[in-house]
Design an enzyme around this catalytic site. Structure first.
Site, short mmCIF file in Angstrom:
data_model
loop_
_atom_site.label_atom_id
_atom_site.label_comp_id
_atom_site.label_asym_id
_atom_site.label_seq_id
_atom_site.Cartn_x
_atom_site.Cartn_y
_atom_site.Cartn_z
N SER A 111 37.42 -4.09 21.90
CA SER A 111 38.03 -3.32 20.80
C SER A 111 36.96 -2.37 20.27
O SER A 111 35.75 -2.61 20.44
CB SER A 111 38.45 -4.29 19.69
OG SER A 111 38.68 -3.60 18.48
N TYR B 117 37.23 -11.92 14.50
CA TYR B 117 37.77 -11.04 15.55
C TYR B 117 36.71 -10.03 16.00
O TYR B 117 36.46 -9.90 17.20
CB TYR B 117 39.00 -10.30 15.02
CG TYR B 117 39.60 -9.33 16.01
CD1 TYR B 117 40.32 -9.79 17.11
CD2 TYR B 117 39.45 -7.96 15.85
CE1 TYR B 117 40.87 -8.90 18.02
CE2 TYR B 117 40.01 -7.06 16.76
CZ TYR B 117 40.72 -7.54 17.84
OH TYR B 117 41.26 -6.66 18.75
#
Ligand SMILES: NC(=O)c1ccc[n+]([C@@H]2O[C@H](COP(=O)([O-])OP(=O)(O)OC[C@H]3O[C@@H](n4cnc5c(N)ncnc54)[C@H](OP(=O)(O)O)[C@@H]3O)[C@@H](O)[C@H]2O)c1
Length: 236
Positions: free
Chosen positions: A125, A138
């Site tokens: 990401s 995350y």
């Protein structure tokens, strides 16, 4: 192909099948996998497995050990949102087990048997480069994925095995619709996958960030002092 039942993974499965690859679609929801296979047509297969568990990871590792797989897309991932101390520990640990442990275990099983020409694609990401308050676990898991992918790219390139870390920015999917993100910053799974497959054909970069705005974001996040990045992301 892990996480094939929705979002970016489903689009990967569609595009890879359209390009003539035989897809092994992995996720937990069997009904979704069944409808995906109906859409893809004959020649593809599915495997229902919970990759946050050891038996689930084992099931997929077995496939990698016994079937010739040319491309592994390690896409399954989840996010746990909220103030770290208030997030249930079980949810945080499950996120690490899926985003890190499972990805690592499958990468290991794949690379042990990979041959020249094969490729491993790990989905990270843009937050891999920006520790995000409210998404602390995350963003930390995605930093792990991006770092691991870069090191594996260098480690395996001389044997002709390409490893690539894909770092999407906000992408409109079922679990992350990004209704509150300015539309101009949100990409579709189709755009993300097209950029990833294009980069995979070129095989010239260990890390791929689809979209100009996302590339600007990651370039800034990689060069600015961490304190400034945290200020921008709302932590201090
Ligand atoms: N959307 C974004 O804005 C964005 C941005 C950057 C990176 N990413 C990354 O892109 C990847 C795909 O995300 P997405 O947005 O497409 O999410 P999504 O639509 O929620 O898809 C996630 C996929 O992972 C599978 N999955 C979740 N938990 C699993 C488990 N325990 N075992 C096996 N499979 C599991 C889900 O299938 P089942 O529920 O059927 O198991 C689903 O197929 C993730 O790694 C995510 O972190 C997304």
């Amino acid at each position: 192909m892990t996480g094939a039942s929705s979002g970016i993974g489903r689009e990967f499965a569609r595009r890879l099948a359209a390009d003539g690859h035989r897809v092994i679609a992995v996720a937990r929801r069997e009904d979704r996998l069944r409808s995906l296979l109906a859409e893809l047509g004959p020649g593809h297969s599915r495997l229902a497995a919970d990759l946050a568990t050891e038996p689930g990871r084992q099931q997929v590792a077995e496939v990698l050990a016994h079937q010739r797989v040319h491309l592994l897309v390690n896409n399954a991932g989840t996010a746990v949102e909220g103030c770290f101390a208030e997030v249930p520990l079980a949810r945080a640990l499950e996120t690490v087990r899926l985003n890190c442990d499972a990805l690592l275990a499958l990468a290991h099983a794949f690379l042990a048997r990979a041959r020249s020409g094969d490729a491993l694609l790990n989905v990270a990401s843009t937050l891999a480069f920006a520790p995000a308050p409210g998404l602390a676990v995350y963003s930390a898991t995605k930093a792990f994925v991006a770092s691991l992918s870069e090191a594996l790219w260098a480690e395996h390139k001389d044997r002709g095995v390409h490893v690539m870390g894909l770092c999407p920015g906000p992408t409109a999917t079922e679990s992350q619709p990004h209704h509150d993100t300015p539309a101009v910053l949100v990409r579709t799974p189709e755009q993300v996958v097209a950029a990833a497959l294009d980069a995979l054909r070129r095989r010239n970069r260990p890390t791929v960030v689809p979209g100009a705005a996302n590339r600007l974001f990651t370039a800034a996040a990689r060069t600015l002092p961490r304190r400034s990045v945290l200020t921008v992301l709302g932590g201090t």
